[in-house]
Design an enzyme around this catalytic site. Structure first.
Site, PDB file in Angstrom:
ATOM      1  N   ASP A   1    -128.452 -55.016  29.487  1.00  0.00           N
ATOM      2  CA  ASP A   1    -129.146 -55.472  28.287  1.00  0.00           C
ATOM      3  C   ASP A   1    -128.319 -55.178  27.022  1.00  0.00           C
ATOM      4  O   ASP A   1    -127.190 -54.688  27.106  1.00  0.00           O
ATOM      5  CB  ASP A   1    -130.517 -54.800  28.230  1.00  0.00           C
ATOM      6  CG  ASP A   1    -131.600 -55.707  27.673  1.00  0.00           C
ATOM      7  OD1 ASP A   1    -131.278 -56.651  26.933  1.00  0.00           O
ATOM      8  OD2 ASP A   1    -132.782 -55.468  27.984  1.00  0.00           O
TER       9      ASP A   1
ATOM     10  N   ASP B   1    -136.381 -63.377  25.683  1.00  0.00           N
ATOM     11  CA  ASP B   1    -137.235 -63.201  26.853  1.00  0.00           C
ATOM     12  C   ASP B   1    -138.250 -64.327  26.990  1.00  0.00           C
ATOM     13  O   ASP B   1    -138.809 -64.819  25.999  1.00  0.00           O
ATOM     14  CB  ASP B   1    -138.012 -61.893  26.754  1.00  0.00           C
ATOM     15  CG  ASP B   1    -137.124 -60.675  26.881  1.00  0.00           C
ATOM     16  OD1 ASP B   1    -135.898 -60.837  27.000  1.00  0.00           O
ATOM     17  OD2 ASP B   1    -137.662 -59.556  26.860  1.00  0.00           O
TER      18      ASP B   1
END
Length: 665
Positions: free
Chosen positions: A154, A221
């Site tokens: 990430d 997301d």
């Protein structure tokens, strides 16, 4: 900067034989990876029981045999601080430890994945967790000792220059070097690891991520809402060409099975992720103490045809072909191995409708077999179009085999023959025009003669001379937009087939448009804003561009609505990062009106193929093209206006930037 190994060094190293090779060369991800991940259902609160129960369910439900093999523990597994400098698991949630849970997953015949972050800590949750920044080599060695098979990496708390914010959609520098550091660290280990870059599409990673990892997230997301499908697909449009063995654009994890979407919506979700060659990662709970996946969602995830499209050996992504914004549907299509084609028609409307796919929109005229996946039926010998009932927010997903290219019509498939008269039906035209060309192919060399062609639009019979010893002859004819044209040809020579060629059209660059309001022409750097080199910007309901366009209407069209096909070149890089949790759509409107007729709206996706932060023109110089049908024409001079008539009612009042348009007349 404290980065021990810069991206510049990485690029230089690639030039010599000792350099780290692109990730494709480690043998992984020849097809998009498939598996299950904790995040969508359990957020950053996974535990050992949850992981074991869902991993076992992958096997018990037979999903592993379909390809779902990676089991990844996402955020929430580690603790705030390192222990003796090393990452460690949360012993309360994972009492057996990560080596043991990895062994459990491996004993099931599955693959073990973990999550980490390229920053000083992983993304903000109720539980603070240590990141891997400045510890890449150490963490890669630790992960390898746990025998991991995949690492999802990430991008939070990573920008030192701005004080390490949790999420930074406008970082001071590209995230590339941080991911390159972990690439190098993983390559130094004696274990092939699937590397999944989760950079959220900030710096257009399609241009650099394939050299560093196997997958890259194209955007922010996915959220548990139907609107996320529209937003994600709009961002995927300029990235489809980057998909291929070992390198896959990641549209994010699946919401199928989370009781968020309807069954038709879940079918659309999986279908488009599959044909765009995204990794297929289940984000729903398969089995835990409280939840079991419902049978309908399980059947969707288990559909062998859809999985087969995703895992097809050709590795080519589908692309957006046509979009009907006012009518609320669009078509995606792409090639499959063994000469097959996959197509998906999405019904964005809130009602069940009969919708028609014109096969030429996906490059096909005839299909010996069409398999309608979600309808569960197959149809033989489909000519020009296929119609099916599509549920609200559902998808018509088709596999076409034994196809003939668009524009080609064999007498055996399309004509009825009575003596010397051939009646061809289901003839398609993209535009209404008298300037289509027909090429008549004969079965053998001709005798000197003539043939007569009568079209169903003008109903004018044309006589065409046929010289001796020819295999073909050509002429112009009139056709109406759509697939219901009919041609009658009288010929003493046996006709094998005909070919229909669309008019060449005329291009009108934005520089030829008169400007109103505060719209303005901007010049792009050389090689951009193709083919014009400029674009018309700041378009809205008041700021517009207009041009005079000459067209000729078919002779029988005096009292009929004539539709002309137009291809619009546009640029749009209005990326929904900070707005992706709400109504951000990655799209902008553009409208075309002719002679004050009702404007036709086209909601265009992203076109940018460069970073919105650091790329040339910040991605706003990259052109894309979509076609639409527009009415309101008259013979002779026509006033064509480009604007954004829907702008005041849309999320973004400014339209896409306009490069130019082609009118097929």
């Amino acid at each position: 900067m404290h980065l021990v190994w810069s991206f510049q060094v990485f690029l230089i190293g690639l030039a010599n034989s000792a350099a780290l090779k692109p990730r494709i060369d480690n043998g992984l991800a020849k097809t998009p990876p498939m598996g299950w991940n904790t995040y969508n259902h359990y957020a950053c609160s996974p535990n050992e029981a949850i992981v074991k129960s869902n991993a076992k369910a992958l096997v018990d439900l037979g999903l592993d045999n379909l390809g779902y093999r990676y089991v990844t523990i996402d955020c929430g597994w580690t603790i705030p601080d390192r222990v003796n400098g090393s990452l460690t698991w949360n012993e309360t949630n994972f009492p057996s430890g990560f080596p043991a849970i990895g062994q459990y997953i491996h004993d099931l015949g599955l693959l073990f994945g973990v999550y980490e972050d390229a920053g000083i800590r992983s993304c903000q949750t109720d539980i603070e967790q240590a990141g891997s920044l400045y510890h890449e080599a150490q963490d890669a060695a630790l992960f390898t000792s746990w025998k991991i098979d995949a690492l999802k990496y990430d991008n939070c708390f990573s920008d030192e220059a701005t004080g390490y914010p949790n999420v930074n959609y406008e970082p001071s520098t590209s995230p590339q070097p941080r991911f390159a550091n972990m690439t190098k660290a993983l390559a130094a280990q004696n274990r092939a690891v699937l590397f999944q870059i989760c950079e959220w599409g900030i710096d257009f990673p399609a241009l650099w991520a394939p050299a560093l990892g196997h997958t890259w997230r194209i955007g922010n997301d996915i959220i548990p809402a139907w609107r996320a499908i529209w937003r994600t697909l709009n961002q995927a449009v300029p990235q489809t060409s980057f998909a291929g063995p070992g390198q896959w654009p990641d549209l994010d994890m699946l919401e199928v099975g989370n009781d968020i979407l309807t069954i038709p919506e879940e079918q659309t979700h999986l279908s488009l992720w599959a044909i765009l060659k995204s990794p297929l990662v289940i984000g729903g709970a398969l089995k835990d103490d409280l939840t079991s996946i419902n049978k309908d969602s399980l059947a969707i995830l288990s559909n062998k045809d859809v999985i087969g499209f995703n895992q097809d050996s050709l590795g080519k992504s589908a692309e957006l072909k046509r979009r009907w914004s006012e009518e609320g549907y669009e078509v995606w299509s792409g090639p499959l191995s063994n000469g097959r084609t996959v197509a998906a028609l999405i019904n964005w409307a809130d009602e069940t409708r009969e919708l028609t796919l014109n096969l030429p929109d996906i490059g096909v005229q005839f299909a010996g077999r069409v398999k309608d996946i979600w309808a569960g039926k197959s149809v033989q010998n489909v000519k020009t179009s296929y119609t099916s009932t599509v549920q609200p927010h559902g998808v018509m997903l088709l596999e076409l085999d034994d196809t003939i290219a668009a524009g080609s019509y064999s007498s055996n498939d399309f004509a009825s023959v009575n003596g010397n008269t051939y009646t061809f039906e289901s003839i398609y035209a993209n535009t209404s025009s008298s300037n289509h060309a027909i090429v008549v192919q004969f079965a053998s060399a001709t005798k000197k003669s003539s043939l007569k062609i009568t079209d169903s639009l003008e109903q004018i019979t044309k006589t065409v001379s046929v010289p001796a010893s020819q295999k073909s002859v050509s002429a112009k004819l009139a056709l109406s937009a759509g697939g219901d044209n009919k041609l009658v040809i009288e010929s003493p020579n046996t006709i094998k087939s005909i070919e229909i060629q669309t008019p060449a059209g005329k291009y009108y660059p934005c520089t030829e448009f008169s400007i109103s309001g505060s719209a303005k022409i901007e010049t792009c750097d050389s090689g951009f804003c193709k083919p014009t080199g400029s674009k018309l910007s700041y378009i809205n309901s008041s700021n517009k561009g207009s041009a005079n366009v000459q067209v000729t209407l078919p002779a029988s069209s005096k009292n009929e609505t004539i539709l002309k096909y137009i291809e619009v070149d546009f640029t749009n890089n209005d990326i929904a990062l900070s707005t992706s949790w709400g109504l951000g759509s990655n799209s902008r409107n553009i409208t075309i009106s002719v002679n004050d007729d009702k404007p036709v709206r086209l909601e265009v996706p992203l076109s940018g193929k460069h970073s919105e932060l650091f790329g040339p023109g910040k991605g706003w110089w990259d052109t894309s093209t979509l076609g639409l049908l527009v009415g309101g024409w008259k013979s002779g001079d026509n006033v064509v206006v480009v604007g954004n008539e829907a702008g005041d009612d849309s999320f973004q009042s400014y339209g896409a930037d306009f490069v130019g348009l082609k009118v097929f007349d």
